[in-house]
Design an enzyme around this catalytic site. Sequence first.
Site, short mmCIF file in Angstrom:
data_model
loop_
_atom_site.label_atom_id
_atom_site.label_comp_id
_atom_site.label_asym_id
_atom_site.label_seq_id
_atom_site.Cartn_x
_atom_site.Cartn_y
_atom_site.Cartn_z
N TYR A 81 24.50 17.01 3.15
CA TYR A 81 25.28 16.80 1.93
C TYR A 81 25.43 18.01 1.02
O TYR A 81 26.04 17.90 -0.04
CB TYR A 81 24.72 15.64 1.11
CG TYR A 81 23.22 15.68 0.89
CD1 TYR A 81 22.62 16.68 0.12
CD2 TYR A 81 22.40 14.71 1.45
CE1 TYR A 81 21.26 16.71 -0.08
CE2 TYR A 81 21.03 14.73 1.26
CZ TYR A 81 20.47 15.72 0.48
OH TYR A 81 19.12 15.75 0.28
N CYS A 83 -18.16 -3.05 0.13
CA CYS A 83 -19.26 -3.51 0.97
C CYS A 83 -20.20 -2.32 1.15
O CYS A 83 -19.79 -1.28 1.69
CB CYS A 83 -18.74 -3.98 2.33
SG CYS A 83 -20.08 -4.27 3.53
N LYS A 129 19.67 5.74 -9.96
CA LYS A 129 18.81 4.97 -9.06
C LYS A 129 19.11 3.48 -9.22
O LYS A 129 19.18 2.96 -10.33
CB LYS A 129 17.33 5.23 -9.37
CG LYS A 129 16.91 6.68 -9.27
CD LYS A 129 16.88 7.18 -7.84
CE LYS A 129 15.72 6.63 -7.05
NZ LYS A 129 14.40 7.15 -7.46
N CYS A 147 -19.07 -8.61 7.50
CA CYS A 147 -20.51 -8.62 7.82
C CYS A 147 -21.33 -9.53 6.91
O CYS A 147 -22.53 -9.69 7.14
CB CYS A 147 -21.06 -7.19 7.78
SG CYS A 147 -21.09 -6.45 6.13
N ASP A 152 17.45 7.61 1.37
CA ASP A 152 16.01 7.46 1.14
C ASP A 152 15.25 7.91 2.38
O ASP A 152 14.75 7.12 3.16
CB ASP A 152 15.69 6.01 0.81
CG ASP A 152 14.32 5.88 0.15
OD1 ASP A 152 13.78 6.90 -0.32
OD2 ASP A 152 13.79 4.76 0.09
N LYS A 202 22.67 8.15 -2.26
CA LYS A 202 21.37 8.84 -2.27
C LYS A 202 20.52 8.26 -1.14
O LYS A 202 20.08 7.13 -1.21
CB LYS A 202 20.66 8.65 -3.61
CG LYS A 202 19.38 9.44 -3.73
CD LYS A 202 18.77 9.28 -5.11
CE LYS A 202 17.51 10.12 -5.23
NZ LYS A 202 16.47 9.71 -4.27
N GLU A 241 28.13 10.36 -4.04
CA GLU A 241 27.58 10.20 -2.70
C GLU A 241 26.42 9.21 -2.75
O GLU A 241 25.78 9.05 -3.79
CB GLU A 241 27.05 11.54 -2.17
CG GLU A 241 28.05 12.67 -2.22
CD GLU A 241 27.39 14.03 -1.99
OE1 GLU A 241 26.19 14.06 -1.65
OE2 GLU A 241 28.07 15.05 -2.16
N CYS A 288 -18.84 -9.57 1.95
CA CYS A 288 -17.93 -8.87 2.86
C CYS A 288 -17.38 -9.84 3.90
O CYS A 288 -18.17 -10.57 4.54
CB CYS A 288 -18.67 -7.72 3.56
SG CYS A 288 -17.68 -6.88 4.82
N CYS A 317 -21.47 -2.52 9.18
CA CYS A 317 -20.21 -3.23 8.99
C CYS A 317 -19.16 -2.67 9.96
O CYS A 317 -18.78 -1.50 9.86
CB CYS A 317 -19.73 -3.07 7.54
SG CYS A 317 -18.26 -4.03 7.14
#
Length: 674
Positions: A220, A419, A307, A404, A112, A110, A108, A401, A425
Amino acid sequence: MVRERIEELRRQLELHNFKYYVENAPEISDFEFDAMMRELQDLERAHPEYADPNSPSVRVGSDLTAEFRTVKHRYAMLSLGNTYSLDELHEFIGRIEREAGATDYVCELKFDGTAISLTYEHGRLVRAVTRGDGVEGDDVTANVRTVRTVPLRLRGTDWPDLFEIRGEILMPYASFDRLNAEREANGEQLFANPRNAAAGTLKQQSSAVVARRGLDCTLYQLAGDELPFTSHWESLEKARQWGFKVSDAARICRSVAEIDAFIEHWDTARRRLPFPTDGVVIKVNDFAVRRQLGFTAKAPKWAVAYKFKAERAATRLDSVSFQVGRTGAITPVANLEPVLLAGTTVRRATLHNAEQMAQLDIRPGDTVYVEKGGEIIPKIIGVDLAQRPADSRPFEYITVCPECGTPLVRYEGEAKHYCPNQSGCRPQIIGRIIHFIRRKALDIEGLGEETVELLYENGLVRDVADLYDLRAEQLAPLPRLGEKSADNIIRSVERSKAVPFQRVLFGLGIRFVGETTAKYLAEHFRSLDAVMRATREELVEADEVGGRIADAIIEYFAEEDNLRIIRRLRAAGLQFEAEARRLASEALAGRSFVVSGKFTRSRDEMKELIELHGGRNLAAVSGSVDYLVAGDKMGPAKLKKAEKLGVRIISEEEFIAMIEGGGPVEKAAQQELF
């Protein structure tokens, strides 16, 4: 007459749901379907005495919210062993055939998505539960009722009176792309992949939201005490007849060569599927052979998942941008020329930190290889140096940053830059407010990310305490709000004052203090004042609190800005103390315990019993611990340390006897355990 019409409409709508969503063969127009649905909803509203939780009208969902309760699985939801190697797969098949002889297999796809277990009684859906930890999961029945490929009532009459069927809740690529386009337009964080989107949607508190997101479900595996089948293939065929959506891709394979051919075909063909897959599951078909092979502690010995290797694509890195999180963490993001990868269009990929960028020597203009590790989050795994422009220069990581301009810092033991300008900020301020209002924190409805930004830009909110000074007349004139929305927001802000202490603590946004850690801190210290006064040594005594978290807590309460916000929140009336716990007895008063291992109850239940009977939970074995309650598979290091320190080691049964008898366990009794 009314009842007969309601039942007829339900039968017709169930039939057309099945034709449209499962068989892909609609017999009526959407207009006709919607007209019947409206008629049914009108009749059900007018006649609530004929309500039915499995009516097709529940497919549209409800705006009511409810916390999910935990339900123990009747049959454990074990995980599958997996492999990426055909050689290992062949070895797996060889072991089966050496033990059980030649046998058939069912191959079958698989899927996700997120695992689900559906329980049917007398042909009706009664419960839908997530995998959870395999022993117990969350009851998400109301949300699963909105998934149109899940039958609410079964077709035919030959189904068992009680059984479970397991499968996967999926988000098709079309639903995923539509959802992320909406979130991008609203300035919300995008889902990384369809699997995360499906899992997040299934945990929504509003089933109306779930209904709009277009989830799908493929089943399943059946589970039950007296299933009338001798093989897996037979059970799948019967499930189809009962109205379940079972994958048409499943095949019986009678040799290693047929299994290999199935895998080879779908490794390519899966890219044409409308939903995500990440491998093939190979199961023994014959139930008698399955019983002969049995199980390990974690997985069946008669099934394995092969997999697919991660899909890779090459594309151009256009630029690198930087995001600032609510804690000040700087995350570099690769902006890519759009490329199709594992069924979704990838435009961005995280670069994590400066070290990873330096290791890759990644530069704007490079042709980069993008991969979805385990088909999940796209990441850059390398650079095609042959395609690098001649004028390319090494990338220089930012030093200030991007929001800021404050010089960045890098804390000892941390890979990321930060930061430090928490109070000035913009993305940090907005991020902390958004964190504070989320459902698992203060749960302030009506204040989405866009509204928080609107309040910030209009000078109404600069920190979380400002939320409690808002007035409806300030909000109503703002774009996209109005009087009704403003009133709803103010009411929700007011309701948040009753939110329990552990969620308030989580909502403060202390670095490294997640939802679970906040819960343990609240249980351990019982008040914010006690947390604020605690030393580093005292903090690490709480469950889930290590040295790094303890340091972050101390640093948070050393900041005057944070103390000012807490004073204002306290004045506003938020809960800064845990509710008083009513003791069931004082059988364990004055005694401290460490709970470790697996028990017939959950560890949380064990700890709850300790506190209900006057005892104290500690996280680690030390000289101050009176008892180590030892369950199955506990770590040998804790056991050895307890023996060295002379801590009494007791079983779950002895622990319960302490509660019921009110007396200490004698040291001699513990020797029988080990």
